[in-house]
Scaffold this motif. Structure first.
Motif, PDB file in Angstrom:
ATOM      1  N   ALA A  97       0.822  -1.204   0.000  1.00 24.39           N
ATOM      2  CA  ALA A  97       0.000   0.000   0.000  1.00 24.39           C
ATOM      3  C   ALA A  97       0.862   1.261   0.000  1.00 24.39           C
ATOM      4  O   ALA A  97       0.511   2.265  -0.635  1.00 24.39           O
ATOM      5  CB  ALA A  97      -0.935  -0.001   1.203  1.00 24.39           C
ATOM      6  N   THR A  98       1.991   1.226   0.700  1.00 19.03           N
ATOM      7  CA  THR A  98       2.885   2.385   0.726  1.00 19.03           C
ATOM      8  C   THR A  98       3.447   2.684  -0.656  1.00 19.03           C
ATOM      9  O   THR A  98       3.493   3.841  -1.092  1.00 19.03           O
ATOM     10  CB  THR A  98       4.048   2.148   1.712  1.00 19.03           C
ATOM     11  OG1 THR A  98       3.525   1.930   3.029  1.00 19.03           O
ATOM     12  CG2 THR A  98       5.004   3.320   1.734  1.00 19.03           C
ATOM     13  N   VAL A  99       3.858   1.630  -1.355  1.00 17.87           N
ATOM     14  CA  VAL A  99       4.438   1.806  -2.689  1.00 17.87           C
ATOM     15  C   VAL A  99       3.433   2.400  -3.668  1.00 17.87           C
ATOM     16  O   VAL A  99       3.751   3.323  -4.422  1.00 17.87           O
ATOM     17  CB  VAL A  99       4.982   0.461  -3.218  1.00 17.87           C
ATOM     18  CG1 VAL A  99       5.386   0.567  -4.681  1.00 17.87           C
ATOM     19  CG2 VAL A  99       6.178   0.011  -2.383  1.00 17.87           C
ATOM     20  N   VAL A 100       2.198   1.894  -3.660  1.00 18.24           N
ATOM     21  CA  VAL A 100       1.219   2.388  -4.627  1.00 18.24           C
ATOM     22  C   VAL A 100       0.661   3.752  -4.223  1.00 18.24           C
ATOM     23  O   VAL A 100       0.174   4.502  -5.073  1.00 18.24           O
ATOM     24  CB  VAL A 100       0.064   1.379  -4.820  1.00 18.24           C
ATOM     25  CG1 VAL A 100       0.582   0.065  -5.367  1.00 18.24           C
ATOM     26  CG2 VAL A 100      -0.698   1.149  -3.540  1.00 18.24           C
ATOM     27  N   ALA A 101       0.739   4.082  -2.932  1.00 21.76           N
ATOM     28  CA  ALA A 101       0.244   5.387  -2.478  1.00 21.76           C
ATOM     29  C   ALA A 101       1.279   6.491  -2.665  1.00 21.76           C
ATOM     30  O   ALA A 101       0.913   7.678  -2.741  1.00 21.76           O
ATOM     31  CB  ALA A 101      -0.154   5.308  -0.999  1.00 21.76           C
ATOM     32  N   PHE A 102       2.536   6.128  -2.760  1.00 22.85           N
ATOM     33  CA  PHE A 102       3.618   7.108  -2.833  1.00 22.85           C
ATOM     34  C   PHE A 102       3.456   8.117  -3.980  1.00 22.85           C
ATOM     35  O   PHE A 102       3.611   9.333  -3.752  1.00 22.85           O
ATOM     36  CB  PHE A 102       4.967   6.392  -2.945  1.00 22.85           C
ATOM     37  CG  PHE A 102       6.141   7.320  -3.098  1.00 22.85           C
ATOM     38  CD1 PHE A 102       6.794   7.816  -1.977  1.00 22.85           C
ATOM     39  CD2 PHE A 102       6.589   7.695  -4.353  1.00 22.85           C
ATOM     40  CE1 PHE A 102       7.870   8.685  -2.116  1.00 22.85           C
ATOM     41  CE2 PHE A 102       7.664   8.553  -4.499  1.00 22.85           C
ATOM     42  CZ  PHE A 102       8.312   9.050  -3.382  1.00 22.85           C
ATOM     43  N   PRO A 103       3.152   7.689  -5.224  1.00 26.56           N
ATOM     44  CA  PRO A 103       3.091   8.676  -6.315  1.00 26.56           C
ATOM     45  C   PRO A 103       2.068   9.778  -6.094  1.00 26.56           C
ATOM     46  O   PRO A 103       2.350  10.953  -6.373  1.00 26.56           O
ATOM     47  CB  PRO A 103       2.720   7.816  -7.534  1.00 26.56           C
ATOM     48  CG  PRO A 103       3.190   6.448  -7.199  1.00 26.56           C
ATOM     49  CD  PRO A 103       2.980   6.313  -5.725  1.00 26.56           C
ATOM     50  N   LEU A 104       0.879   9.436  -5.614  1.00 30.96           N
ATOM     51  CA  LEU A 104      -0.137  10.463  -5.376  1.00 30.96           C
ATOM     52  C   LEU A 104       0.309  11.441  -4.296  1.00 30.96           C
ATOM     53  O   LEU A 104       0.137  12.653  -4.426  1.00 30.96           O
ATOM     54  CB  LEU A 104      -1.451   9.806  -4.962  1.00 30.96           C
ATOM     55  CG  LEU A 104      -2.291   9.181  -6.086  1.00 30.96           C
ATOM     56  CD1 LEU A 104      -3.511   8.482  -5.498  1.00 30.96           C
ATOM     57  CD2 LEU A 104      -2.721  10.231  -7.088  1.00 30.96           C
ATOM     58  N   ALA A 105       0.884  10.904  -3.221  1.00 30.07           N
ATOM     59  CA  ALA A 105       1.370  11.769  -2.153  1.00 30.07           C
ATOM     60  C   ALA A 105       2.511  12.654  -2.652  1.00 30.07           C
ATOM     61  O   ALA A 105       2.586  13.846  -2.307  1.00 30.07           O
ATOM     62  CB  ALA A 105       1.830  10.926  -0.966  1.00 30.07           C
ATOM     63  N   TYR A 106       3.370  12.102  -3.481  1.00 33.58           N
ATOM     64  CA  TYR A 106       4.504  12.871  -4.001  1.00 33.58           C
ATOM     65  C   TYR A 106       4.037  14.018  -4.881  1.00 33.58           C
ATOM     66  O   TYR A 106       4.528  15.145  -4.772  1.00 33.58           O
ATOM     67  CB  TYR A 106       5.446  11.956  -4.784  1.00 33.58           C
ATOM     68  CG  TYR A 106       6.578  12.696  -5.456  1.00 33.58           C
ATOM     69  CD1 TYR A 106       7.645  13.176  -4.702  1.00 33.58           C
ATOM     70  CD2 TYR A 106       6.572  12.944  -6.831  1.00 33.58           C
ATOM     71  CE1 TYR A 106       8.688  13.877  -5.317  1.00 33.58           C
ATOM     72  CE2 TYR A 106       7.595  13.636  -7.429  1.00 33.58           C
ATOM     73  CZ  TYR A 106       8.651  14.100  -6.671  1.00 33.58           C
ATOM     74  OH  TYR A 106       9.677  14.801  -7.263  1.00 33.58           O
ATOM     75  N   GLN A 107       3.084  13.750  -5.752  1.00 31.01           N
ATOM     76  CA  GLN A 107       2.589  14.793  -6.650  1.00 31.01           C
ATOM     77  C   GLN A 107       1.970  15.943  -5.877  1.00 31.01           C
ATOM     78  O   GLN A 107       2.188  17.112  -6.201  1.00 31.01           O
ATOM     79  CB  GLN A 107       1.555  14.193  -7.613  1.00 31.01           C
ATOM     80  CG  GLN A 107       2.158  13.365  -8.734  1.00 31.01           C
ATOM     81  CD  GLN A 107       2.910  14.205  -9.750  1.00 31.01           C
ATOM     82  OE1 GLN A 107       4.080  14.553  -9.546  1.00 31.01           O
ATOM     83  NE2 GLN A 107       2.259  14.538 -10.848  1.00 31.01           N
ATOM     84  N   ALA A 108       1.168  15.618  -4.856  1.00 34.36           N
ATOM     85  CA  ALA A 108       0.530  16.675  -4.066  1.00 34.36           C
ATOM     86  C   ALA A 108       1.561  17.467  -3.270  1.00 34.36           C
ATOM     87  O   ALA A 108       1.498  18.703  -3.200  1.00 34.36           O
ATOM     88  CB  ALA A 108      -0.507  16.065  -3.133  1.00 34.36           C
ATOM     89  N   ALA A 109       2.520  16.766  -2.649  1.00 35.73           N
ATOM     90  CA  ALA A 109       3.549  17.457  -1.868  1.00 35.73           C
ATOM     91  C   ALA A 109       4.441  18.300  -2.770  1.00 35.73           C
ATOM     92  O   ALA A 109       4.816  19.428  -2.422  1.00 35.73           O
ATOM     93  CB  ALA A 109       4.383  16.439  -1.101  1.00 35.73           C
TER      94      ALA A 109
END
Length: 218
Positions: A97-109
């Motif tokens: 879940a961390t791996v697949v959630a990382f891109p969305l969190a990265y784009q927003a940050a």
């Protein structure tokens, strides 16, 4: 609700919360360190960051299985040190879940840090402020809304993760069965009442998260 109904819900919330925190922390740090910096290989690095968002989840799960499975060097090292494998545990679900959630969190940050006026940071540096001091006193307050969105999007993506989780964590009731896998198995077995109940909970949680992150008109 019976324990059979509640167990996937509670496990999903635990996995999503931990994954959301991990994805947010890693993505926020990466976005902060890369913000405003140009170097050779940045495009390749950011492309790697975004790969889990475009690859099929089963491919992501397969790659995680190769690296963290009992035949992968990280998986073997972990099992040697801890005495237990990574795969087919709730920790593996957190990893997926961390791996697949990382891109969305990265784009927003990344968007949040990019919106900060660089002249403010340069003024702070000219006054002797360290990078960490600028981060806590200037960048985080100014990028607060985007960072909150990064965490919520990461949490929501982790909550709905299915394919990669199934590959590396499996679907063990009471141990690794999250809401998405529970819904899938309920439909497969013809238990539509449970499937509707779990799906309804997912819809309510997702609606609440989207309501929080949606921009409000002034």
């Amino acid at each position: 609700m019976t324990s059979d109904i509640l167990t996937p819900v509670l496990l999903s919330l635990k996995v999503a919360l931990l994954s959301g925190v991990l994805a947010f922390g890693l993505a926020g740090f990466a976005a902060w360190r890369l913000g405003g910096r140009k170097f050779r290989g940045r495009l390749v690095l950011e492309t790697v960051f975004m790969l889990p968002m475009v690859l099929p989840p089963t491919v992501v799960g397969f790659l995680l299985l190769i690296v963290f499975g009992r035949r992968g060097w990280i998986g073997r090292a972990f099992e040697f040190l801890s005495g237990m494998p990574i795969v087919f545990t709730w920790g593996a679900a957190v990893l997926a879940a961390t791996v697949v959630a990382f891109p969305l969190a990265y784009q927003a940050a990344k968007a949040g840090f990019a919106s900060i006026d660089r002249d403010l940071l340069e003024a702070g540096r000219s006054l002797g402020a360290s990078e960490w001091r600028l981060l806590w006193l200037v960048e985080i307050p100014l990028a607060y809304r985007s960072l909150m969105t990064a965490f919520i999007l990461g949490f929501a993506r982790a909550l709905g993760e299915f394919g990669a989780t199934l590959m590396i964590a499996g679907n063990i009731p009471g141990r690794t069965q999250t809401l998405p896998t529970a819904i899938y198995m309920a439909v497969e077995s013809g238990d539509m009442n449970s499937a509707w109940l779990w799906a309804g909970l997912m819809i309510l949680i997702s609606f609440a998260l989207l309501a929080v992150t949606s921009p409000r008109s002034e």
